[in-house]
Write a protein that holds these residues in place. Structure first.
Motif, PDB file in Angstrom:
ATOM      1  N   ASP A 109      47.406  46.992  51.861  1.00  0.00           N
ATOM      2  CA  ASP A 109      46.117  46.791  51.190  1.00  0.00           C
ATOM      3  C   ASP A 109      45.349  45.649  51.845  1.00  0.00           C
ATOM      4  O   ASP A 109      44.637  44.909  51.199  1.00  0.00           O
ATOM      5  N   ASN A 110      45.501  45.550  53.149  1.00  0.00           N
ATOM      6  CA  ASN A 110      44.884  44.461  53.884  1.00  0.00           C
ATOM      7  C   ASN A 110      43.389  44.283  53.616  1.00  0.00           C
ATOM      8  O   ASN A 110      42.939  43.162  53.437  1.00  0.00           O
ATOM      9  N   PRO A 111      42.575  45.335  53.596  1.00  0.00           N
ATOM     10  CA  PRO A 111      41.145  45.122  53.352  1.00  0.00           C
ATOM     11  C   PRO A 111      40.860  44.361  52.068  1.00  0.00           C
ATOM     12  O   PRO A 111      40.063  43.428  52.066  1.00  0.00           O
ATOM     13  N   THR A 112      41.515  44.719  50.953  1.00  0.00           N
ATOM     14  CA  THR A 112      41.260  44.017  49.699  1.00  0.00           C
ATOM     15  C   THR A 112      41.786  42.589  49.735  1.00  0.00           C
ATOM     16  O   THR A 112      41.281  41.717  49.032  1.00  0.00           O
ATOM     17  N   ALA A 113      42.807  42.342  50.561  1.00  0.00           N
ATOM     18  CA  ALA A 113      43.339  40.989  50.672  1.00  0.00           C
ATOM     19  C   ALA A 113      42.323  40.055  51.329  1.00  0.00           C
ATOM     20  O   ALA A 113      42.421  38.844  51.192  1.00  0.00           O
ATOM     21  N   GLN A 114      41.342  40.617  52.040  1.00  0.00           N
ATOM     22  CA  GLN A 114      40.340  39.801  52.733  1.00  0.00           C
ATOM     23  C   GLN A 114      39.100  39.539  51.891  1.00  0.00           C
ATOM     24  O   GLN A 114      38.195  38.839  52.330  1.00  0.00           O
ATOM     25  N   LEU A 115      39.063  40.089  50.685  1.00  0.00           N
ATOM     26  CA  LEU A 115      37.889  39.902  49.840  1.00  0.00           C
ATOM     27  C   LEU A 115      37.837  38.481  49.294  1.00  0.00           C
ATOM     28  O   LEU A 115      38.865  37.866  49.012  1.00  0.00           O
ATOM     29  N   ARG A 116      36.627  37.975  49.129  1.00  0.00           N
ATOM     30  CA  ARG A 116      36.424  36.660  48.540  1.00  0.00           C
ATOM     31  C   ARG A 116      35.998  36.812  47.089  1.00  0.00           C
ATOM     32  O   ARG A 116      35.744  37.915  46.608  1.00  0.00           O
ATOM     33  N   GLU A 117      35.936  35.701  46.398  1.00  0.00           N
ATOM     34  CA  GLU A 117      35.619  35.741  44.971  1.00  0.00           C
ATOM     35  C   GLU A 117      34.272  36.420  44.737  1.00  0.00           C
ATOM     36  O   GLU A 117      33.282  36.110  45.401  1.00  0.00           O
ATOM     37  N   GLY A 118      34.261  37.362  43.800  1.00  0.00           N
ATOM     38  CA  GLY A 118      33.032  38.064  43.459  1.00  0.00           C
ATOM     39  C   GLY A 118      32.719  39.253  44.336  1.00  0.00           C
ATOM     40  O   GLY A 118      31.685  39.889  44.172  1.00  0.00           O
ATOM     41  N   GLN A 119      33.612  39.555  45.296  1.00  0.00           N
ATOM     42  CA  GLN A 119      33.359  40.658  46.219  1.00  0.00           C
ATOM     43  C   GLN A 119      34.195  41.893  45.871  1.00  0.00           C
ATOM     44  O   GLN A 119      35.231  41.796  45.223  1.00  0.00           O
ATOM     45  N   SER A 120      33.720  43.033  46.331  1.00  0.00           N
ATOM     46  CA  SER A 120      34.452  44.293  46.231  1.00  0.00           C
ATOM     47  C   SER A 120      34.398  44.983  47.585  1.00  0.00           C
ATOM     48  O   SER A 120      33.517  44.706  48.405  1.00  0.00           O
ATOM     49  N   ALA A 121      35.349  45.882  47.801  1.00  0.00           N
ATOM     50  CA  ALA A 121      35.365  46.654  49.044  1.00  0.00           C
ATOM     51  C   ALA A 121      34.533  47.909  48.853  1.00  0.00           C
ATOM     52  O   ALA A 121      34.687  48.623  47.857  1.00  0.00           O
ATOM     53  N   TYR A 122      33.630  48.171  49.781  1.00  0.00           N
ATOM     54  CA  TYR A 122      32.795  49.373  49.719  1.00  0.00           C
ATOM     55  C   TYR A 122      33.007  50.176  51.004  1.00  0.00           C
ATOM     56  O   TYR A 122      32.889  49.647  52.104  1.00  0.00           O
ATOM     57  N   THR A 123      33.329  51.449  50.840  1.00  0.00           N
ATOM     58  CA  THR A 123      33.656  52.300  51.987  1.00  0.00           C
ATOM     59  C   THR A 123      32.512  53.245  52.312  1.00  0.00           C
ATOM     60  O   THR A 123      31.986  53.928  51.431  1.00  0.00           O
ATOM     61  N   ALA A 191      32.873  44.182  52.820  1.00  0.00           N
ATOM     62  CA  ALA A 191      32.980  43.244  51.706  1.00  0.00           C
ATOM     63  C   ALA A 191      31.572  42.966  51.194  1.00  0.00           C
ATOM     64  O   ALA A 191      30.746  42.387  51.904  1.00  0.00           O
ATOM     65  N   VAL A 192      31.295  43.414  49.967  1.00  0.00           N
ATOM     66  CA  VAL A 192      29.969  43.217  49.371  1.00  0.00           C
ATOM     67  C   VAL A 192      30.137  42.621  47.980  1.00  0.00           C
ATOM     68  O   VAL A 192      31.224  42.653  47.401  1.00  0.00           O
ATOM     69  N   ASN A 193      29.057  42.094  47.446  1.00  0.00           N
ATOM     70  CA  ASN A 193      29.103  41.545  46.093  1.00  0.00           C
ATOM     71  C   ASN A 193      29.233  42.665  45.063  1.00  0.00           C
ATOM     72  O   ASN A 193      28.588  43.709  45.181  1.00  0.00           O
ATOM     73  N   LYS A 194      30.084  42.436  44.069  1.00  0.00           N
ATOM     74  CA  LYS A 194      30.323  43.464  43.046  1.00  0.00           C
ATOM     75  C   LYS A 194      29.025  43.914  42.382  1.00  0.00           C
ATOM     76  O   LYS A 194      28.837  45.096  42.100  1.00  0.00           O
ATOM     77  N   ASP A 195      28.120  42.965  42.133  1.00  0.00           N
ATOM     78  CA  ASP A 195      26.884  43.292  41.418  1.00  0.00           C
ATOM     79  C   ASP A 195      25.959  44.202  42.223  1.00  0.00           C
ATOM     80  O   ASP A 195      25.040  44.800  41.668  1.00  0.00           O
ATOM     81  N   ASP A 196      26.196  44.305  43.527  1.00  0.00           N
ATOM     82  CA  ASP A 196      25.317  45.107  44.382  1.00  0.00           C
ATOM     83  C   ASP A 196      25.838  46.522  44.618  1.00  0.00           C
ATOM     84  O   ASP A 196      25.166  47.328  45.268  1.00  0.00           O
ATOM     85  N   LEU A 197      27.016  46.822  44.101  1.00  0.00           N
ATOM     86  CA  LEU A 197      27.589  48.155  44.299  1.00  0.00           C
ATOM     87  C   LEU A 197      26.689  49.280  43.781  1.00  0.00           C
ATOM     88  O   LEU A 197      26.549  50.313  44.443  1.00  0.00           O
ATOM     89  N   PRO A 198      26.055  49.121  42.611  1.00  0.00           N
ATOM     90  CA  PRO A 198      25.182  50.207  42.128  1.00  0.00           C
ATOM     91  C   PRO A 198      24.039  50.531  43.082  1.00  0.00           C
ATOM     92  O   PRO A 198      23.661  51.691  43.235  1.00  0.00           O
TER      93      PRO A 198
END
Length: 255
Positions: A109-123, A191-198
């Motif tokens: 799960d390396n990609p998620t291990a690189q996320l910073r606080e408040g971020q989500s992985a977007y594919t 790696a993007v901010n969770k609030d910007d996913l929508p």
């Protein structure tokens, strides 16, 4: 006469002490030779899964060679910086074995291990024809979106600046440097901010999204994944997401 006797007694005692010390030293050397004590590092504490090993996690000790397994790691530099496997912890006092440790790049799960606080992985699916140059992990990219409004007028522009690429995979989900990978990018994980996913989801649904190498490609000081506020593109996406029209309300609910 009495003085000579005292001197002889002292000499006998000194010689006896020296002989005892030599005997003990020879016993210790013999025991060390038989045991063949080998320096090894053990866990100084219970180490949970997926933990990056630091100097303080190691404790140096000696173990008879007969008790060392073939896959025991004995060199400090082969331990520090590695990650514990995600399937179990390493108990305090345990030696480190090759099957216990993985490189950061090899974490499942390396990609998620690189996320910073408040971020989500977007594919995003990677379209080679639309890539603005070669995209590599660790690189910063700008996310552009294009679509048409209800009148058919084009709406496009930069949606997010300086999004960090945390992985690029082929159609099998393998990293491009994997020996079994064909080396053709198919998925890009950002790696993007969770609030910007929508906004990203709405942009993909309403049109198309492409990646372009950022001017601050490898600038570690630049702010990451910045949503471009006040643009016609973002205003249009907000209208789509929060419109009261039935077909657009459905899109908003999905997000």
């Amino acid at each position: 006469m009495k003085k000579e006797l005292i001197v002889k007694c002292v000499l006998v005692m000194v010689v006896s002490v020296v002989l005892v010390m030599l005997f003990l030293a020879s016993v210790e050397l013999r025991a060390t030779s038989i045991l063949n004590l080998t320096p090894v590092y053990v866990a100084s504490r219970d180490i949970p899964p997926r933990t990056k090993l630091q100097e303080e996690d190691l404790l140096e000790t000696e173990i008879p060679a007969a008790y060392l397994l073939d896959h025991t790691i004995t060199e400090k530099e082969d331990i520090i910086g590695m990650y514990t496997d995600i399937q179990g912890k390493i108990p305090a006092g345990s030696a480190f074995y090759k099957g216990m440790l993985v490189k950061e790049a090899d974490l499942p799960d390396n990609p998620t291990a690189q996320l910073r606080e408040g971020q989500s992985a977007y594919t995003l699916e990677t379209d080679l024809a639309k890539l603005g140059g070669t995209i590599l992990p660790g690189q910063k990219v700008d996310i552009y979106a294009s679509m048409s409004d209800r009148d058919g007028s084009p709406v496009s522009g930069c949606l997010i600046e300086n999004a960090r690429v945390i992985a690029v995979k082929d159609h099998k989900g393998l990293d491009l440097d994997d020996p079994e990978s064909q080396g053709t990018p198919y998925l890009t994980i950002l790696a993007v901010n969770k609030d910007d996913l929508p906004y990203l989801s709405a942009a993909e649904t309403a049109g198309s999204v492409r990646l372009i190498a950022s001017v601050s490609t490898y600038d570690s000081t630049a702010q990451e994944a910045v949503l471009k506020e006040g643009t016609p593109l973002l205003s249009y996406l907000k209208r789509i997401m929060y419109s009261e029209e039935p077909e657009l309300v459905e899109l908003s609910q999905e997000e």
